[in-house]
Design a protein around this motif. Structure first.
Motif, short mmCIF file in Angstrom:
data_model
loop_
_atom_site.label_atom_id
_atom_site.label_comp_id
_atom_site.label_asym_id
_atom_site.label_seq_id
_atom_site.Cartn_x
_atom_site.Cartn_y
_atom_site.Cartn_z
N TRP A 14 0.83 -1.20 0.00
CA TRP A 14 0.00 0.00 0.00
C TRP A 14 0.86 1.25 0.00
O TRP A 14 0.51 2.25 -0.62
CB TRP A 14 -0.95 0.00 1.20
N PHE A 15 1.98 1.22 0.70
CA PHE A 15 2.87 2.37 0.72
C PHE A 15 3.42 2.66 -0.68
O PHE A 15 3.45 3.82 -1.12
CB PHE A 15 4.02 2.14 1.71
N VAL A 16 3.83 1.61 -1.38
CA VAL A 16 4.39 1.79 -2.72
C VAL A 16 3.31 2.31 -3.68
O VAL A 16 3.56 3.23 -4.48
CB VAL A 16 5.00 0.47 -3.24
N PHE A 17 2.11 1.75 -3.60
CA PHE A 17 1.03 2.23 -4.47
C PHE A 17 0.68 3.69 -4.18
O PHE A 17 0.40 4.46 -5.08
CB PHE A 17 -0.21 1.36 -4.32
N THR A 18 0.70 4.07 -2.90
CA THR A 18 0.44 5.46 -2.53
C THR A 18 1.54 6.37 -3.07
O THR A 18 1.27 7.47 -3.55
CB THR A 18 0.34 5.60 -1.01
N PHE A 19 2.77 5.89 -3.01
CA PHE A 19 3.90 6.66 -3.54
C PHE A 19 3.72 6.91 -5.03
O PHE A 19 3.92 8.02 -5.52
CB PHE A 19 5.20 5.91 -3.25
N PHE A 20 3.33 5.87 -5.79
CA PHE A 20 3.11 6.04 -7.21
C PHE A 20 1.89 6.91 -7.49
O PHE A 20 1.89 7.69 -8.44
CB PHE A 20 2.96 4.69 -7.90
N ALA A 21 0.85 6.78 -6.67
CA ALA A 21 -0.35 7.60 -6.86
C ALA A 21 -0.04 9.07 -6.59
O ALA A 21 -0.67 9.96 -7.18
CB ALA A 21 -1.47 7.12 -5.95
N ALA A 22 0.94 9.34 -5.73
CA ALA A 22 1.30 10.73 -5.43
C ALA A 22 1.86 11.44 -6.67
O ALA A 22 1.73 12.66 -6.79
CB ALA A 22 2.32 10.77 -4.30
N TYR A 23 2.46 10.68 -7.58
CA TYR A 23 2.95 11.29 -8.82
C TYR A 23 1.79 11.75 -9.71
O TYR A 23 1.95 12.66 -10.51
CB TYR A 23 3.83 10.32 -9.59
N LEU A 24 0.64 11.10 -9.58
CA LEU A 24 -0.52 11.51 -10.36
C LEU A 24 -1.17 12.76 -9.80
O LEU A 24 -1.78 13.53 -10.53
CB LEU A 24 -1.55 10.37 -10.41
N GLY A 25 -1.06 12.93 -8.50
CA GLY A 25 -1.63 14.12 -7.87
C GLY A 25 -1.99 13.85 -6.42
O GLY A 25 -2.05 12.70 -5.97
N ALA A 26 -2.25 14.92 -5.71
CA ALA A 26 -2.59 14.79 -4.29
C ALA A 26 -3.93 14.10 -4.09
O ALA A 26 -4.10 13.30 -3.16
CB ALA A 26 -2.60 16.17 -3.64
N ALA A 27 -4.90 14.40 -4.95
CA ALA A 27 -6.22 13.79 -4.81
C ALA A 27 -6.14 12.28 -5.03
O ALA A 27 -6.80 11.51 -4.32
CB ALA A 27 -7.20 14.41 -5.80
N GLU A 28 -5.33 11.85 -5.99
CA GLU A 28 -5.19 10.42 -6.26
C GLU A 28 -4.53 9.70 -5.09
O GLU A 28 -4.93 8.60 -4.72
CB GLU A 28 -4.38 10.19 -7.54
N ALA A 29 -3.53 10.33 -4.50
CA ALA A 29 -2.87 9.72 -3.33
C ALA A 29 -3.82 9.63 -2.15
O ALA A 29 -3.89 8.60 -1.46
CB ALA A 29 -1.63 10.53 -2.95
N ALA A 30 -4.59 10.69 -1.92
CA ALA A 30 -5.55 10.67 -0.82
C ALA A 30 -6.63 9.62 -1.06
O ALA A 30 -7.03 8.90 -0.14
CB ALA A 30 -6.18 12.05 -0.65
N THR A 31 -7.08 9.51 -2.31
CA THR A 31 -8.08 8.50 -2.65
C THR A 31 -7.54 7.11 -2.40
O THR A 31 -8.24 6.25 -1.83
CB THR A 31 -8.50 8.64 -4.13
N TRP A 32 -6.31 6.86 -2.79
CA TRP A 32 -5.72 5.54 -2.60
C TRP A 32 -5.60 5.20 -1.12
O TRP A 32 -5.86 4.07 -0.72
CB TRP A 32 -4.37 5.47 -3.29
N ILE A 33 -5.22 6.17 -0.32
CA ILE A 33 -5.10 5.93 1.13
C ILE A 33 -6.46 5.61 1.73
O ILE A 33 -6.61 4.67 2.52
CB ILE A 33 -4.44 7.14 1.82
N LEU A 34 -7.48 6.38 1.37
CA LEU A 34 -8.82 6.15 1.91
C LEU A 34 -9.39 4.81 1.43
O LEU A 34 -10.00 4.07 2.20
CB LEU A 34 -9.76 7.29 1.51
#
Length: 147
Positions: A14-34
């Motif tokens: 989950w940490f790695v996926f969140t890290f990659f989602a952060a490159y797409l944008g803050a909203a994508e990273a927050a969505t992935w975490i939730l």
């Protein structure tokens, strides 16, 4: 060692996926975490059923009740599948309410509502593979104990 590696990779995933989602944008990273929290909540019951069946099957094998262990393993696979499907059905039915409970942001709301159907499709398959893995560990425990 393999079980430790499995536990570490499950947490890091989950940490790695969140890290990659952060490159797409803050909203994508927050969505992935939730979504990871919602997905974790949906998987609690099937994971616990699989873990309980792992130790029950290992115990039955160790006392020589192979037929009963086979029956328990088969039934636990069905119970895991049904519990996962019921949890996913509840998630799908109450998805709007759950997403509104988690976030008030319209952007996150829309992204999470798009992802939930994929969780509903994938989680029963993942739960079955988790149960099979747990039953495989039960067999490994039995084989280690009889050496």
């Amino acid at each position: 060692v393999p079980l430790t590696f499995d536990a570490i990779t499950a947490e890091i995933e989950w940490f790695v996926f969140t890290f990659f989602a952060a490159y797409l944008g803050a909203a994508e990273a927050a969505t992935w975490i939730l979504i990871s929290h919602i997905w974790g909540f949906v998987g609690i019951m099937p994971e616990n059923i699989a873990s309980a069946s792992e130790y029950r099957v290992a115990h039955l094998l160790s006392i020589g009740q192979i037929y009963v262990a086979k029956k328990v393993a088969s039934i636990s696979m069905w119970i895991t599948c049904l519990s996962s499907a019921s949890c996913c059905a509840l998630l799908f039915i109450f998805r709007n309410w759950i997403v509104d409970l988690v976030t008030e942001d319209e952007t996150l709301d829309g992204m999470m509502l798009e992802i939930i159907p994929y969780i509903v499709i994938c989680d029963p398959i993942i739960s079955i593979s988790t149960a099979a893995s747990s039953l495989n560990r039960a067999l490994a425990m039995y084989k280690r104990s009889t050496k």
